[in-house]
Design an enzyme around this catalytic site. Structure first.
Site, mmCIF file in Angstrom:
data_model
loop_
_atom_site.group_PDB
_atom_site.id
_atom_site.type_symbol
_atom_site.label_atom_id
_atom_site.label_comp_id
_atom_site.label_asym_id
_atom_site.label_seq_id
_atom_site.Cartn_x
_atom_site.Cartn_y
_atom_site.Cartn_z
ATOM 1 N N ARG A 116 0.806 -1.213 0.000
ATOM 2 C CA ARG A 116 0.000 0.000 0.000
ATOM 3 C C ARG A 116 0.847 1.275 0.000
ATOM 4 O O ARG A 116 0.642 2.173 -0.827
ATOM 5 C CB ARG A 116 -0.921 0.051 1.240
ATOM 6 C CG ARG A 116 -2.180 -0.762 1.130
ATOM 7 C CD ARG A 116 -2.556 -1.312 2.492
ATOM 8 N NE ARG A 116 -1.563 -2.296 2.844
ATOM 9 C CZ ARG A 116 -1.658 -3.592 2.508
ATOM 10 N NH1 ARG A 116 -2.723 -4.026 1.933
ATOM 11 N NH2 ARG A 116 -0.691 -4.439 2.785
ATOM 12 N N THR A 117 1.787 1.370 0.945
ATOM 13 C CA THR A 117 2.528 2.628 1.121
ATOM 14 C C THR A 117 3.375 2.931 -0.115
ATOM 15 O O THR A 117 3.395 4.061 -0.608
ATOM 16 C CB THR A 117 3.422 2.523 2.380
ATOM 17 O OG1 THR A 117 2.621 2.018 3.452
ATOM 18 C CG2 THR A 117 4.000 3.853 2.767
ATOM 19 N N ARG A 150 11.222 3.723 3.665
ATOM 20 C CA ARG A 150 10.798 2.724 4.662
ATOM 21 C C ARG A 150 12.034 1.929 5.055
ATOM 22 O O ARG A 150 12.791 1.480 4.186
ATOM 23 C CB ARG A 150 9.730 1.792 4.103
ATOM 24 C CG ARG A 150 9.460 0.635 5.074
ATOM 25 C CD ARG A 150 8.230 -0.130 4.750
ATOM 26 N NE ARG A 150 7.033 0.658 5.050
ATOM 27 C CZ ARG A 150 5.806 0.135 5.040
ATOM 28 N NH1 ARG A 150 5.617 -1.138 4.744
ATOM 29 N NH2 ARG A 150 4.764 0.893 5.306
ATOM 30 N N LYS A 155 25.384 -6.112 -1.176
ATOM 31 C CA LYS A 155 26.844 -6.279 -1.249
ATOM 32 C C LYS A 155 27.527 -5.550 -0.097
ATOM 33 O O LYS A 155 28.743 -5.384 -0.089
ATOM 34 C CB LYS A 155 27.364 -5.720 -2.579
ATOM 35 C CG LYS A 155 26.776 -6.390 -3.807
ATOM 36 C CD LYS A 155 27.286 -5.684 -5.070
ATOM 37 C CE LYS A 155 26.442 -6.029 -6.270
ATOM 38 N NZ LYS A 155 26.649 -5.100 -7.386
ATOM 39 N N HIS A 194 4.876 5.691 11.641
ATOM 40 C CA HIS A 194 4.400 5.559 10.251
ATOM 41 C C HIS A 194 3.455 6.754 10.048
ATOM 42 O O HIS A 194 2.235 6.617 10.029
ATOM 43 C CB HIS A 194 3.664 4.224 10.100
ATOM 44 C CG HIS A 194 3.354 3.825 8.682
ATOM 45 N ND1 HIS A 194 3.518 4.664 7.594
ATOM 46 C CD2 HIS A 194 2.875 2.654 8.184
ATOM 47 C CE1 HIS A 194 3.149 4.030 6.500
ATOM 48 N NE2 HIS A 194 2.764 2.814 6.823
HETATM 49 N N1 CP Z 1 -0.351 -0.055 5.891
HETATM 50 C C1 CP Z 1 0.867 -0.305 5.354
HETATM 51 O O1 CP Z 1 1.879 0.324 5.706
HETATM 52 O O2 CP Z 1 0.855 -1.298 4.410
HETATM 53 P P1 CP Z 1 2.126 -1.763 3.569
HETATM 54 O O3 CP Z 1 3.085 -2.420 4.527
HETATM 55 O O4 CP Z 1 1.607 -2.705 2.530
HETATM 56 O O5 CP Z 1 2.758 -0.543 2.972
#
Ligand code: CP
Length: 310
Positions: free
Chosen positions: A60-61, A110, A88, A138
């Site tokens: 999603r993100t 991320r 590496k 998040h």
């Molecule tokens: N909600 C969320 O962060 O989903 P993903 O891990 O798929 O990005």
């Protein structure tokens, strides 16, 4: 209302002011209208290049940020650690500095390590957006969650929100607590005692270990995933036991004396924290959350880009 954010990076909700959230939502309202038009793209960020660096899995993100950036006409490059020279032995700073030497203005990252975005913001000359850092924050998930509550219930202030499940390992829980409290919501957490951090009350939230009591209290229940990948020991006797005590199913939902809104950040463990008949019902706004994620991320990127261009 201010027309600019108080921050140069989005590292966590902890660093935002209430006015920042109001500005992001007002800007997202505009972009939500844009992405519902036949021509869904605006030329706002034609001169901005954004790198999406994902050192951890995401559906999603990652897709939502990429779509948001493309809707704003930014140039976009995508990096996935699994297929990169990180394998590496290249360090985070070297990886990012190499990418920035290609004239990148903004980094969406991320990373499994808490504070990775904060670290990066001190060492590189680009705007950093935290797309999830370990069990820390998040921020864009919390923003889209609050935006979705505001859309469904009119406002966030005064609403009672319970966050259910694995609070201990959840960046979504922490960012939601900061965001909801900043906007004047009442917040409780609910889950097995072993999955609730010891000093959570110091953040101004209540603790409830009985799911039915928590649901009777709230206007909104945000059902979190049990993050098995972050657990090196067992925090509850078995999945079956967890489902019995903390799983949300339709008979339980229908036994409440009122209507509540059900949320989930995804990915869902169907049949564990929530059954399919609840997840796919009109009580749930799970796909609205995903849809709102694009408009909210467009707003965040647009407002941060304005700070770069100053
Ligand atoms: N909600 C969320 O962060 O989903 P993903 O891990 O798929 O990005």
């Amino acid at each position: 209302m201010s027309s600019e954010l108080s921050v140069k990076h989005l590292l966590g909700i902890k660093y935002l002011k209430k006015e920042d959230i109001e500005l992001i939502f007002k800007t997202a309202d505009h972009f939500k209208e844009v992405i519902n038009r036949p021509i869904k793209k605006v030329p706002s960020l034609r001169d901005i290049t954004i790198a999406n660096l994902f050192f951890e899995n995401s559906t999603r993100t990652r897709l939502s940020f990429e779509l948001a950036e493309k809707r704003l006409s930014a140039d976009v490059i995508n990096f996935s650690a699994a297929s990169s020279s990180v394998k590496k032995g290249e360090t985070l700073i070297d990886t990012v500095n190499n990418i920035l030497s290609m004239k990148v203005d903004m980094v969406v990252m991320r990373h499994p390590n808490p504070g990775a975005g904060i670290f990066l913001s001190k060492h590189v000359n680009a705007s950093i957006v935290n797309a999830g850092d370990g069990a820390h924050e998040h921020p864009t998930q919390a923003l889209l969650d609050s935006y979705s509550i505001r859309e469904r219930l009119g406002e966030v202030a005064g609403k009672k929100v319970v966050i259910v499940g694995d609070i201990l390992h959840s960046r979504v829980a922490l960012s939601n607590i900061f965001a909801l409290k900043l906007q004047g919501a009442e917040v409780k957490v609910c889950g097995p005692k072993t999955l609730i951090p010891k000093h959570i009350e110091s953040l101004g939230v209540g603790v409830e270990t009985n799911l039915k009591a928590a649901l009777e209290w709230c206007d909104v229940a945000n059902m979190l995933r049990v993050q098995n990948e972050r657990m090196d020991i067992s925090y509850f006797p078995s999945t079956r036991e967890y489902v019995k005590q903390f799983g949300l199913n339709l008979p339980l939902l229908e036994s409440l004396k009122k209507e509540i809104v059900i949320m989930h950040p995804g990915p869902i463990n169907r049949g564990v924290e929530i059954t399919s008949d609840v997840a796919d019902s009109d009580h749930a706004i799970i796909l609205d959350q995903v849809q709102n994620g694009v408009a909210v991320r467009m707003a965040v990127i647009y407002l941060l880009a304005a700070k770069i261009q100053q």
